[in-house]
Design a protein around this motif. Structure first.
Motif, PDB file in Angstrom:
ATOM      1  N   HIS A  87     -59.841  89.664  61.892  1.00  0.00           N
ATOM      2  CA  HIS A  87     -58.564  89.679  62.633  1.00  0.00           C
ATOM      3  C   HIS A  87     -58.208  88.295  63.140  1.00  0.00           C
ATOM      4  O   HIS A  87     -59.074  87.540  63.585  1.00  0.00           O
ATOM      5  CB  HIS A  87     -58.590  90.708  63.767  1.00  0.00           C
ATOM      6  N   ASP A 120     -64.386  85.027  68.061  1.00  0.00           N
ATOM      7  CA  ASP A 120     -63.776  86.368  67.946  1.00  0.00           C
ATOM      8  C   ASP A 120     -62.297  86.244  67.664  1.00  0.00           C
ATOM      9  O   ASP A 120     -61.502  86.190  68.564  1.00  0.00           O
ATOM     10  CB  ASP A 120     -64.022  87.125  69.264  1.00  0.00           C
ATOM     11  N   ASP A 121     -61.864  86.197  66.425  1.00  0.00           N
ATOM     12  CA  ASP A 121     -62.693  86.302  65.241  1.00  0.00           C
ATOM     13  C   ASP A 121     -62.280  85.232  64.243  1.00  0.00           C
ATOM     14  O   ASP A 121     -62.695  85.245  63.105  1.00  0.00           O
ATOM     15  CB  ASP A 121     -62.507  87.729  64.693  1.00  0.00           C
ATOM     16  N   GLU A 153     -56.321  93.839  66.234  1.00  0.00           N
ATOM     17  CA  GLU A 153     -57.648  94.362  66.565  1.00  0.00           C
ATOM     18  C   GLU A 153     -57.863  94.395  68.060  1.00  0.00           C
ATOM     19  O   GLU A 153     -58.430  95.337  68.605  1.00  0.00           O
ATOM     20  CB  GLU A 153     -58.737  93.510  65.895  1.00  0.00           C
ATOM     21  N   GLU A 154     -57.399  93.359  68.742  1.00  0.00           N
ATOM     22  CA  GLU A 154     -57.665  93.256  70.178  1.00  0.00           C
ATOM     23  C   GLU A 154     -56.823  94.231  71.006  1.00  0.00           C
ATOM     24  O   GLU A 154     -57.001  94.346  72.214  1.00  0.00           O
ATOM     25  CB  GLU A 154     -57.444  91.818  70.666  1.00  0.00           C
ATOM     26  N   ASP A 180     -67.684  89.979  62.681  1.00  0.00           N
ATOM     27  CA  ASP A 180     -66.977  90.051  63.969  1.00  0.00           C
ATOM     28  C   ASP A 180     -67.975  90.524  65.015  1.00  0.00           C
ATOM     29  O   ASP A 180     -67.654  91.320  65.880  1.00  0.00           O
ATOM     30  CB  ASP A 180     -65.788  91.013  63.849  1.00  0.00           C
TER      31      ASP A 180
HETATM   32 ZN   LIG Z   1     -63.176  90.653  67.259  1.00  0.00          ZN
END
Ligand SMILES: [Zn+2]
Length: 455
Positions: A87, A120-121, A153-154, A180
């Protein structure tokens, strides 16, 4: 092969690093609408880098939220295909005053890159882009490679499930590879074999129809903060087991072999306590700390508020109290079922002196990769090759909700090959990624492809 790869990496080290820094300079914060244009810009850069690295095609593809980036390098259709998931979005950087340097102005210090998204990431998925470049330029591709780099993703990947469902054929692969996550240390390499699931709810307790004078009404009317605090406190018994009926019903224990391997992870309790500033650890009786954060489900209050919170004192009996509560789940618990159990618990144990509103935020299913799978074996061999040691399988405590969806839609296993460290400050101020880990990842990934193709 090995020599060609290390030679290529040696010659391009600086550029590989600088290109990662370019990605980190874009504030692609998915949670905030003010960064919508940055999200698009970052997606475009990812696409360009995929093309530069040798992808035959790459596209920024719309979703109902932030776009996803797809890329592919198909060498021979009959070869196995690896889908790399990652991501490009990041967590909000706040609180800014705790950063030693700007979160989106990457700084290199003591062999580390400091910036939001370094571990991340962005730094981690970009290793795969550079590994692809290495294999393309040295003409050593042993698999077809596809990339799915998403932008939400977050914020829980709310639109990715639908995206994957709609693009099943495009994404079809023999294995999914994700970087990740973290390893125990460079000296003790490890591979995550699972992530926990999640059930997240919010509970609002209402007592009287308005805030009351605590002298006039206190003692006569139930205080919603007290009621909520009691309901929450009752969720754990004296042994710190979760008391919600049915909560543990579906919990699967690891196999003997898995338990034996998991035990190999070193754990220094004193160092752990020192690092966190606590005198004693806490947790479910009968399990070690590593087990509590890996193979056992947990329940946490993430936030609680109500009543007067301003300066000084105000004597009030508040009308409302609210809490955000989440559970981490393990195989074979179902997020939907546990969410229902949690909601029912808070609705049913409330005394008649208050009313309770409870609702779900979001959830995700736990995920486990079998250590005897072809993908895990390839990852294990690859790590052994570049680190000189067999990696220890570890159950990750966190959650990546999209995992179970990816497996369900695409019907293949997910392999976690993370090169971060727990000390990388993910989601915290001063996030960093060690440059050594970045290069080590780029060195290791081609072996995964080689061994997976051979396996
Ligand atoms: Zn991540």
């Amino acid at each position: 092969m090995a020599k060609a790869w290390t030679d290529y990496l040696g010659k391009n080290k600086d550029r590989f690093l600088n290109e990662m820094l370019d990605l980190l300079r874009i504030p692609s914060v998915s949670a905030k609408s003010e960064h919508k244009a940055d999200m698009q810009k970052c997606a475009e850069l990812v696409k360009q880098r995929l093309l530069d690295a040798g992808c035959d095609k790459a596209e920024v593809m719309p979703t109902s939220g932030h776009p996803a980036v797809y890329g592919e390098k198909i060498v021979v259709p009959s070869k196995p295909t690896v889908l790399v998931y990652g991501h490009y979005d990041v967590q909000p950087p706040e609180p800014l005053e705790l950063w030693h340097s700007g979160p989106f102005e990457p700084v290199i210090k003591d062999g580390r890159v400091y910036a939001r998204g370094s571990a991340d990431d962005k730094g981690q998925f970009f290793m795969h882009v550079k590994a692809l470049e290495t294999m393309v330029r040295t003409k050593t591709m042993s698999t077809n490679i596809k990339f799915l780099i998403e932008g939400e993703e977050e914020v829980g990947s709310p639109n990715l499930g639908k995206f994957v469902e709609e693009h099943k054929d495009l994404l079809r692969a023999d294995v999914i590879l994700i970087s990740d996550s973290a390893m125990l240390s460079m000296e003790t390499p490890s591979l995550d074999i699972g992530v926990r699931g999640l059930s997240y709810i919010e509970v609002e307790v209402t007592g009287p129809n308005r805030d009351l004078h605590s002298g006039t009404y206190g003692g006569a009317v139930a205080n919603p903060i007290t009621v909520l605090a009691k309901m929450i406190a009752d969720c754990h018994d004296k042994k710190n087991h979760i008391t919600i009926p049915g909560f543990y019903d579906d919990v699967a224990m690891p196999t003997k072999e898995e338990k034996r391997l998991l035990k190999k992870a070193p754990f220094d309790e004193q160092a752990y306590k020192n690092e966190l500033g606590v005198k004693e650890l806490w947790g479910e009786k009968g399990f070690t700390t590593n087990e509590r954060i890996g193979i056992r489900p947990t329940l946490e209050v993430n936030g609680i508020w109500g009543g007067y919170q301003g300066e000084g004192a105000k004597t009030v009996l508040p009308s409302k109290a609210t809490a955000k509560i989440s559970a981490r789940l393990v195989p074979n618990q179902s997020s939907k079922k546990i969410t229902e159990l949690l909601l029912n618990y808070f609705r049913s144990v409330a005394p008649p002196s208050v009313t309770v509103k409870a609702f779900e935020h979001h959830g995700g299913e736990p995920y486990l990769t079998p250590i005897d799978s072809k993908g895990y074996q390839a990852a294990s061999k690859a790590v052994k090759k570049t680190f000189g040691k067999n990696p220890i399988p570890v159950r990750g405590g966190g959650s990546i909700p999209i995992c179970s969806i990816l497996e369900k839609e695409l019907g293949v296993k997910i392999i976690f090959m993370g090169f971060g460290l727990d000390s990388d400050n993910l989601h915290s101020p001063n996030e960093k990624y060690n440059i050594e880990n970045y290069y080590k990842g780029i060195e290791t990934i081609p072996y995964f492809h080689k061994y997976f193709a051979e396996g």
